[in-house]
Design a protein around this motif. Structure first.
Motif, PDB file in Angstrom:
ATOM      1  N   UNK A  75       0.369  -8.552  -5.164  1.00  0.00           N
ATOM      2  CA  UNK A  75       1.123  -9.300  -6.166  1.00  0.00           C
ATOM      3  C   UNK A  75       0.656  -8.824  -7.525  1.00  0.00           C
ATOM      4  N   UNK A  76       1.567  -8.847  -8.498  1.00  0.00           N
ATOM      5  CA  UNK A  76       1.187  -8.430  -9.839  1.00  0.00           C
ATOM      6  C   UNK A  76       1.183  -9.632 -10.773  1.00  0.00           C
ATOM      7  N   UNK A  77       0.159  -9.697 -11.637  1.00  0.00           N
ATOM      8  CA  UNK A  77       0.092 -10.755 -12.642  1.00  0.00           C
ATOM      9  C   UNK A  77      -0.097 -10.121 -14.009  1.00  0.00           C
ATOM     10  N   UNK A  78       0.360 -10.831 -15.000  1.00  0.00           N
ATOM     11  CA  UNK A  78       0.252 -10.310 -16.363  1.00  0.00           C
ATOM     12  C   UNK A  78      -0.422 -11.331 -17.263  1.00  0.00           C
ATOM     13  N   UNK A  79      -1.215 -10.852 -18.176  1.00  0.00           N
ATOM     14  CA  UNK A  79      -1.732 -11.733 -19.230  1.00  0.00           C
ATOM     15  C   UNK A  79      -1.920 -10.870 -20.486  1.00  0.00           C
ATOM     16  N   UNK A  88      -2.742  -6.245 -16.770  1.00  0.00           N
ATOM     17  CA  UNK A  88      -2.065  -6.495 -15.500  1.00  0.00           C
ATOM     18  C   UNK A  88      -3.106  -6.526 -14.384  1.00  0.00           C
ATOM     19  N   UNK A  89      -2.861  -7.403 -13.409  1.00  0.00           N
ATOM     20  CA  UNK A  89      -3.820  -7.607 -12.334  1.00  0.00           C
ATOM     21  C   UNK A  89      -3.153  -7.354 -11.006  1.00  0.00           C
ATOM     22  N   UNK A  90      -3.849  -6.625 -10.127  1.00  0.00           N
ATOM     23  CA  UNK A  90      -3.366  -6.410  -8.771  1.00  0.00           C
ATOM     24  C   UNK A  90      -4.048  -7.433  -7.871  1.00  0.00           C
ATOM     25  N   UNK A 119      -1.741   1.115  -5.480  1.00  0.00           N
ATOM     26  CA  UNK A 119      -0.979   0.045  -6.110  1.00  0.00           C
ATOM     27  C   UNK A 119      -0.655   0.313  -7.573  1.00  0.00           C
ATOM     28  N   UNK A 120      -1.517   1.063  -8.256  1.00  0.00           N
ATOM     29  CA  UNK A 120      -1.334   1.232  -9.708  1.00  0.00           C
ATOM     30  C   UNK A 120       0.013   1.884 -10.061  1.00  0.00           C
ATOM     31  N   UNK A 121       0.374   3.022  -9.446  1.00  0.00           N
ATOM     32  CA  UNK A 121       1.692   3.590  -9.777  1.00  0.00           C
ATOM     33  C   UNK A 121       2.840   2.636  -9.430  1.00  0.00           C
ATOM     34  N   UNK A 127       6.942  -2.512 -13.659  1.00  0.00           N
ATOM     35  CA  UNK A 127       7.105  -2.963 -15.050  1.00  0.00           C
ATOM     36  C   UNK A 127       7.829  -1.903 -15.886  1.00  0.00           C
ATOM     37  N   UNK A 128       8.279  -0.869 -15.208  1.00  0.00           N
ATOM     38  CA  UNK A 128       9.080   0.140 -15.883  1.00  0.00           C
ATOM     39  C   UNK A 128       8.343   0.857 -16.991  1.00  0.00           C
TER      40      UNK A 128
END
Ligand code: GLC
Length: 488
Positions: A75-79, A88-90, A119-121, A127-128
């Motif tokens: 899952x991706x999270x943003x702060x 961004x958090x994986x 996961x990074x790519x 997020x484009x």
């Protein structure tokens, strides 16, 4: 020149997560690069202990990673950290979420960071974002250049150049690289494994050095040292082969955080104009530790992880001699049980001369930097080092081994010319360490000379501004290298 978009990837980023200097650098460098108008995006795992932190997040989707028959859902999270600086958090419970304290040294490290690197790519796609550069820190991120170069050649994401920073070369993979059985050694050339069990033997650092568009380490001196068999940790030949792409940039420190003028942890705040107040901190420290109350005896401070790298085996060997000399010692740190037990024993035998605090806390660390006259850092090797920079700013004169970043940042004091900021010894031996300490003790006997030396040390500046500018140049160099390596 046009502003750049940089993605900075690290297993730890302060204040979210930190086990050492890496966490500091992975936070401070993006912040300073962003200050110059570039867009910087931080990517890091979501560790279990972060659930307890008070950080607002937004969930932004996710992606599946398949390795053989196994699927890992990320899952991706943003702060947002500040303007120009997104984080961004994986997230995956099994890989990162269930780790409540220790992030590393588990028996599935390779698999966990394999999943992270894959996961990074995918996150960037989600997020484009196609950045100009992906900046990877230390082995945990080492497969990203490999994945971009060999697997995603036709994907738009492969337009990004990659920079790989070595913070500590012995750490290259899960476990120790020198204990890998001969038939398991990863040559780095083959495709990445397709089953979880093969992942175990991947040498992440080796692959990063092979495939990144630029490689750097965290001081000029360490960048030279790692080309030699003595410091190269089995990768010196490869590094020499890639020498054209290997650079050295010293770390900075954040003087908004590490500054005795503002440090909330101190009994008395001070600067180089009010050294009498530093003396008051010394007296408080002596009281706290139970040392003899003496202005004329110097306190030697140590704020380190208690490990062999930091020179603790040498310190242990010379300690009986040191306890005969006119000095006091205060140690703050977490680390190897053996060393901690040893210092506890010494503390019992010499309660008026030595004290140890463990585990490390920011408050105790600051108080020791401020209350001590000298700062001992005889690291066997030191890619950059941050503590010696803090000690300079707090006017605790560093006594260091001439290696890596210590050699780049501490200049040996010459009593005739009055130049220098510390005491530097060249050979990593007990004798040379003792001689450096005795030189410091002798100099301390002359208050005017000592004050002059302290002023000089406190006025040194190792802020992030210059290193951050050098990283921007390195990013541009990587972009150029990347373009040249692309087939027309
Ligand atoms: C590692 C190195 C240290 C360096 C830090 C951040 O912990 O041992 O010298 O300062 O990384 O780059």
């Amino acid at each position: 020149m046009k502003p750049l978009t940089i993605v900075s990837v690290s297993a730890e980023v302060s204040p979210y997560s930190k086990s050492g200097g890496l966490g500091d650098v992975a936070a401070a460098l993006p912040k300073h690069v962003a200050k110059f108008g570039h867009r910087v995006v931080i990517v890091t795992p979501f560790w279990g202990f972060m659930k307890r932190q008070d950080i607002p997040y937004k969930e932004i989707g996710g992606s599946d990673i398949r390795i053989g028959p196994d699927t890992y859902h990320l899952k991706f999270k943003h702060s947002r950290l500040r303007q120009n600086l997104d984080a961004y958090f994986l997230c995956n419970e099994e890989m990162f979420g269930r780790y409540q304290t220790r992030m590393y040294a588990h028996d599935n490290d390779a698999l966990r960071f394999f999943v992270f690197d894959r996961g990074v790519p995918l996150l960037l796609k989600a997020i484009n974002l196609i950045p100009d550069v992906i900046h990877c820190h230390d082995w945990h991120t080492g497969l990203i250049p490999n994945i971009l170069k060999l697997e995603l050649g036709h994907d738009p994401i492969a337009k990004a150049a990659t920079v790989y920073t070595i913070h500590n070369l012995p750490f290259q993979m899960q476990g120790n690289w020198w204990m890998v059985p001969d038939d398991k050694v990863d040559e780095g050339r083959g495709p990445l494994p397709t089953t979880s069990s093969q992942v175990r033997w991947l040498n992440f650092t080796k692959r990063a050095i092979m495939y990144a568009d630029a490689i750097n380490t965290v001081s000029v001196r360490y960048a030279e040292e790692i080309l030699t068999p003595e410091f190269g940790q089995g990768l010196d030949r490869l590094l020499r082969r890639r020498q054209k792409y290997v650079y050295g940039i010293i770390n900075g420190i954040d003087y908004a955080v590490y500054n005795p003028q503002f440090d909330q942890h101190l009994w008395h705040k001070y600067d180089w104009n009010s050294l009498d107040r530093k003396m008051k901190n010394k007296r408080e420290l002596q009281k706290l530790v139970g040392l003899e109350h003496r202005d004329d005896i110097p306190i030697i401070g140590l704020v380190h992880r208690l490990t062999e790298q930091k020179g603790f085996n040498l310190i242990r060997e010379v300690l009986p001699v040191l306890m005969q000399l006119p000095l006091q010692m205060v140690i703050v740190g977490s680390g190897d049980r053996d060393y901690i037990n040893f210092f506890h024993k010494m503390e019992k035998r010499f309660p008026k001369k030595i004290g140890i605090f463990t585990p490390f806390t920011e408050e105790l660390g600051s108080r020791v930097y401020a209350g001590s006259d000298m700062f001992l850092m005889p690291s066997r090797y030191e890619p950059s080092g941050i503590s010696q920079l803090i000690s300079l700013r707090y006017g605790s004169i560093p006594i260091v081994h001439k290696t890596g970043g210590l050699s780049d940042t501490v200049e040996d004091f010459d009593p005739r010319s009055g130049h220098g900021t510390g005491f530097v010894f060249s050979r990593y031996t007990r004798e040379d360490l003792l001689i450096a300490i005795v030189r410091a003790l002798e100099t301390f006997k002359y208050p005017q000379t000592w004050e002059h030396l302290t002023w000089q040390a406190m006025q040194e500046s190792y802020s992030w501004d210059i290193p951050a500018e050098k990283y921007v140049q390195l990013y541009r160099r990587a972009i150029l290298n990347h373009k040249r390596s692309q087939p027309e």
